[in-house]
Enzyme design. Structure first.
Site, PDB file in Angstrom:
ATOM      1  N   ALA A 251      28.185 -37.846  27.213  1.00 48.15           N
ATOM      2  CA  ALA A 251      27.710 -36.751  25.982  1.00 48.15           C
ATOM      3  C   ALA A 251      26.153 -37.194  25.543  1.00 48.15           C
ATOM      4  CB  ALA A 251      28.556 -36.374  25.029  1.00 48.15           C
ATOM      5  N   ASP A 252      25.270 -36.454  25.478  1.00 47.61           N
ATOM      6  CA  ASP A 252      23.974 -36.883  24.843  1.00 47.61           C
ATOM      7  C   ASP A 252      23.904 -36.358  23.512  1.00 47.61           C
ATOM      8  OD1 ASP A 252      21.675 -37.909  26.960  1.00 47.61           O
ATOM      9  OD2 ASP A 252      23.246 -36.756  27.951  1.00 47.61           O
ATOM     10  N   ARG A 253      24.803 -35.209  23.138  1.00 45.15           N
ATOM     11  CA  ARG A 253      24.606 -34.764  21.863  1.00 45.15           C
ATOM     12  C   ARG A 253      26.012 -34.138  21.748  1.00 45.15           C
ATOM     13  NH1 ARG A 253      20.514 -33.617  17.277  1.00 45.15           N
ATOM     14  NH2 ARG A 253      19.232 -34.769  18.938  1.00 45.15           N
TER      15      ARG A 253
END
Length: 362
Positions: A251-253
């Site tokens: 996940a990036d965010r």
């Protein structure tokens, strides 16, 4: 032995140029913030945890030889450079979280009359270096929690006390190349292997930048894992035919409700996994969870240049004149996510905000 994507000693930073992999392994010197911004923006280093580590260490390298006449001037320098680094790739929240943490430290030290400017700089350098060590420890914890969760689900579904070796699918690159070491989603795979519970790992090519084909496949071959590369368009057929036990992505965010921004293509994999009844896990450190945004609708999605779609290296593969839409990320709704694996445990999206808030208070 895991690949080393970041080489750091105080005053010196090098990163493995991921644009050249798997053909060439070359380390690039990062001599300061400008170099740090460029290698992040150009995706010579990528992966949300690695972006934060390289960004912060580039600042540490820059200020290491410098002398400052006051704590105020040092704090101003740190604030400006940290904000600049955040702008390199804004979707990944880890750099922003790290910048906020370091700026908070700088503000506290500025106000502390018992700390002079030399000590303030030393404390800042220590804090950035601690982030590097913590990321590796957090990744190992993510791997342990994730492997346990997958094996428990598989055993429960089979009505057995213990799960046998499992087949897993991952997307993009979430291993040692995307972190300070060990990996997040690929750390889960690594832990399954260490437990003797990994039958096979499938990785997608991850168009258009081919992080799966170039980077994840490179790591899997290096680790000698039983692995197969598949095209992005094969995922539905794969889940139908190959008895995949779980999907694990990074996940990036992650928003407060569990909506997750990750590499483009993640959303459609989650949809297909839901259809086939395959558990879909997100593996990410707490620094990737942004409780300030209520849902994925508030996540800024970076758009990349057309050339990344129309060319492979110097070779054009698309018709000249065609328009392109090239978002780097998509947002997977929380309703499609089985669990979010963190260094503090595995949480259902509906529990995320309340649970993480309590963890951060302790």
């Amino acid at each position: 032995m895991s690949l080393q994507s970041i080489k750091y000693t105080r005053g010196s930073l090098e990163i493995l140029d991921q644009l050249l992999l798997p053909v060439q392994s070359k380390y690039l010197p990062v001599r300061g913030v400008e170099d740090g911004w460029k290698v992040i923006n150009k995706m010579q280093v990528r992966g949300a945890p690695a972006i934060a580590i390289v960004g912060c260490l580039s600042l540490a390298v820059e200020i290491h030889p410098e002398e400052f006449d006051s704590k105020k001037s040092l704090r101003q320098e740190l604030e400006g450079k940290l904000n600049y680094l955040v702008s390199a790739r804004p979707t990944a929240v880890n750099m922003k979280m790290a910048a906020d943490e370091l700026l908070s430290l700088a503000n506290d030290l500025t106000k502390d009359d018992n700390v002079d400017v030399a000590a303030m700089k030393q404390r800042f350098l220590n804090a950035t270096e601690a982030m590097l060590k913590k990321d590796i420890a957090d990744n190992r914890a993510i791997g342990a929690h994730g492997a346990k969760a997958i094996l428990q689900l598989v055993a429960a579904a089979a009505g057995a006390p213990m799960a046998g070796p499992v087949r897993v699918l991952t997307h993009c690159n979430t291993g040692s190349l995307a972190t300070a070491g060990y990996g997040t989603a690929l750390g889960v795979v690594r832990q399954l292997s260490e437990l003797g519970k990994l039958e096979h790992i499938y990785c997608t090519e991850t168009r258009p930048y081919n992080q799966g084909a170039r980077l994840t496949a490179y790591e899997l071959v290096h680790e000698k894992f039983p692995a197969t590369l598949v095209l992005d368009s094969m995922v539905a057929a794969l889940l139908r035919a190959k008895n995949v036990a779980a999907v694990v992505v990074g996940a990036d965010r992650v928003a407060a409700n569990g909506d997750t921004a990750n590499k483009i293509g993640t959303y459609q994999i989650a949809v297909v996994a839901k259809h086939h009844g395959v558990p879909f896990f997100v593996a990410a450190p707490l620094t990737s969870i942004d409780l300030h945004i209520p849902s994925g609708d508030h996540i800024i999605i970076e758009e990349r240049p057309d050339r990344e779609m129309t060319h492979v290296g110097e070779h054009r593969i698309a018709a000249p004149g065609i328009n392109c839409w090239n978002p780097a990320f998509d947002v997977t709704p929380a309703s499609l996510i089985t669990g979010i694996i963190t260094e503090r445990g595995v949480f259902q999206p509906a529990q995320l905000k309340e649970t993480i808030t309590k963890l951060l208070e302790t």
